[in-house]
Design an enzyme around this catalytic site. Structure first.
Site, PDB file in Angstrom:
ATOM      1  N   ASP A 288       4.493  -7.106  13.865  1.00 45.00           N
ATOM      2  CA  ASP A 288       3.893  -6.479  12.685  1.00 45.00           C
ATOM      3  C   ASP A 288       2.427  -6.123  12.966  1.00 45.00           C
ATOM      4  O   ASP A 288       1.644  -6.982  13.370  1.00 45.00           O
ATOM      5  CB  ASP A 288       3.972  -7.450  11.503  1.00 45.00           C
ATOM      6  CG  ASP A 288       3.615  -6.808  10.179  1.00 45.00           C
ATOM      7  OD1 ASP A 288       2.644  -6.029  10.122  1.00 45.00           O
ATOM      8  OD2 ASP A 288       4.299  -7.097   9.179  1.00 45.00           O
TER       9      ASP A 288
ATOM     10  N   HIS B  77       7.219  -4.468   9.604  1.00 46.02           N
ATOM     11  CA  HIS B  77       6.469  -4.788   8.384  1.00 46.02           C
ATOM     12  C   HIS B  77       7.293  -4.570   7.127  1.00 46.02           C
ATOM     13  O   HIS B  77       7.063  -5.235   6.118  1.00 46.02           O
ATOM     14  CB  HIS B  77       5.205  -3.926   8.337  1.00 46.02           C
ATOM     15  CG  HIS B  77       4.266  -4.270   7.229  1.00 46.02           C
ATOM     16  ND1 HIS B  77       3.566  -5.448   7.184  1.00 46.02           N
ATOM     17  CD2 HIS B  77       3.908  -3.575   6.110  1.00 46.02           C
ATOM     18  CE1 HIS B  77       2.815  -5.483   6.095  1.00 46.02           C
ATOM     19  NE2 HIS B  77       3.007  -4.359   5.426  1.00 46.02           N
TER      20      HIS B  77
ATOM     21  N   THR C  53       0.820  -1.205   0.000  1.00 42.54           N
ATOM     22  CA  THR C  53       0.000   0.000   0.000  1.00 42.54           C
ATOM     23  C   THR C  53       0.858   1.262   0.000  1.00 42.54           C
ATOM     24  O   THR C  53       1.815   1.365   0.773  1.00 42.54           O
ATOM     25  CB  THR C  53      -0.923   0.016   1.235  1.00 42.54           C
ATOM     26  OG1 THR C  53      -1.676  -1.195   1.276  1.00 42.54           O
ATOM     27  CG2 THR C  53      -1.886   1.196   1.184  1.00 42.54           C
TER      28      THR C  53
ATOM     29  N   SER D  20       2.614  -7.227   1.600  1.00 45.11           N
ATOM     30  CA  SER D  20       1.561  -6.525   2.319  1.00 45.11           C
ATOM     31  C   SER D  20       0.236  -6.644   1.549  1.00 45.11           C
ATOM     32  O   SER D  20      -0.251  -7.744   1.330  1.00 45.11           O
ATOM     33  CB  SER D  20       1.959  -5.069   2.557  1.00 45.11           C
ATOM     34  OG  SER D  20       1.081  -4.447   3.470  1.00 45.11           O
ATOM     35  N   GLN D  21      -0.363  -5.508   1.118  1.00 42.25           N
ATOM     36  CA  GLN D  21      -1.592  -5.617   0.321  1.00 42.25           C
ATOM     37  C   GLN D  21      -1.345  -6.448  -0.933  1.00 42.25           C
ATOM     38  O   GLN D  21      -2.235  -7.179  -1.383  1.00 42.25           O
ATOM     39  CB  GLN D  21      -2.121  -4.235  -0.068  1.00 42.25           C
ATOM     40  CG  GLN D  21      -3.465  -4.298  -0.771  1.00 42.25           C
ATOM     41  CD  GLN D  21      -4.061  -2.951  -1.167  1.00 42.25           C
ATOM     42  OE1 GLN D  21      -4.997  -2.871  -1.962  1.00 42.25           O
ATOM     43  NE2 GLN D  21      -3.544  -1.858  -0.604  1.00 42.25           N
TER      44      GLN D  21
END
Length: 317
Positions: A204, A216, A41, A118-119
């Site tokens: 995280d 993260h 993101t 992540s995303q």
């Protein structure tokens, strides 16, 4: 004599509906290994933090190629176009599935690798494993998942810091014993479990329940070599050797990936960004409504209320 034979061969191929040049070009432009990288993101268009593992695999297998997944990678921030996290994840899931299915149709023998951060890990997980992503309003449909034929050629899936992480899955690596803010159900194991490594540590706040955002961003340096070692157990060790071929419509290159996507093939663009807000100013069901750095709505449309999932993300439901 040779000219006569060549002419006869060309005539035969023409009768069969095939072009000798097209057939040769198709073989030359399909590498042994092709990698998709999906960024996190708000990362600038390109590979984002997935570039660490993408580059490790590219360097380990000369002749392999890569491309960045082009999707909003947003969570409502103006810097990435304002698309809500749910909208971005929904678009991204479809785009991953479309990219893989399209590439398989063109190069059915190429070994495929997907790296999501992540995303980017969430949309990778959705497209590979299927099922619903209820917090993001995503249901399992044919447009959201990779076909069974294409999935057979997906040999390696690397997820780093994915919000879909849930403790107990057989492919987990790291110290997290909890779950992300968009987690799979407790006890879940993806049908493609043997192809996956999912990395998450307890501190995280996105893939687990910690409060250190710096953790993260560190999976590439912490687990990159582990991801490469896993990939080597799944990929053809020869790595392949492919002649780079330039077509009128596209160029395939084998240069190492960077976060800005210089020197890689981009074959898809994301749909226009949308938001899930309403005219009243509140976020819709499953939309983001708070968290560190969030500048969007902090209330929800009726009858939903805003729930704090961690210091960095709140959601309407």
């Amino acid at each position: 004599m040779h000219a006569t034979l060549a002419a006869a061969a060309a005539l035969l191929l023409a009768h069969c509906g095939a072009s000798p040049l097209a057939a040769l070009e198709s073989r030359q432009s399909c590498p042994s290994i092709h990698i998709f990288g999906a960024r996190e993101t708000t990362a600038s268009p390109g590979y984002g933090s997935s570039s660490t593992v993408v580059n490790l695999i590219l360097n380990a297998y000369p002749g392999s190629t890569a491309e960045a997944v082009s999707y909003p990678a947003c969570g409502g921030q103006s810097s990435c176009g304002g698309a809500s996290y749910s909208s971005s994840a929904s678009q991204g899931t479809q785009i991953v599935a479309q990219l893989v299915n399209s590439y398989y149709a063109k190069c059915p023998s190429t070994q495929l690798v997907i790296v999501g951060y992540s995303q980017g890990g969430e949309i990778t997980d959705n497209a590979v494993c299927g099922g619903n992503d209820t917090p993001q309003g995503i249901t399992s449909t044919s447009s959201n998942t990779i076909s069974s034929a294409a999935l057979a050629q997906v040999k390696v899936v690397i997820e780093m810091g994915s919000p879909r992480y849930v403790s107990g899955s057989s492919y987990n690596v790291g110290t997290c014993k909890a779950q992300g803010f968009s987690a799979r159900p407790s006890g879940y194991n993806c049908p493609s479990a043997s192809k996956i490594r999912s990395y998450c540590d307890s501190a995280d706040p996105y893939c687990c329940t910690g409060n250190d955002a710096n953790v993260h961003q560190g999976y590439g340096s912490e687990y990159g070599q582990d991801a490469l070692a896993f990939a080597k157990t799944k990929l053809n060790q020869s790595g392949g050797s492919t002649t780079t071929t330039t077509r009128a419509a596209s160029t395939t290159t084998t240069r190492a990936a960077t976060s800005s996507a210089v020197g890689t093939t981009a074959t898809s663009s994301a749909p226009a960004a949308t938001t899930t807000g309403s005219s009243s100013g509140g976020s819709a069901q499953w939309g983001q409504c708070g968290g560190s750095g969030w500048s969007g709505p902090t209330t929800c449309v009726s009858p939903y209320t805003c729930h704090v999932l961690n210091p960095y993300y709140s959601q309407c439901y």
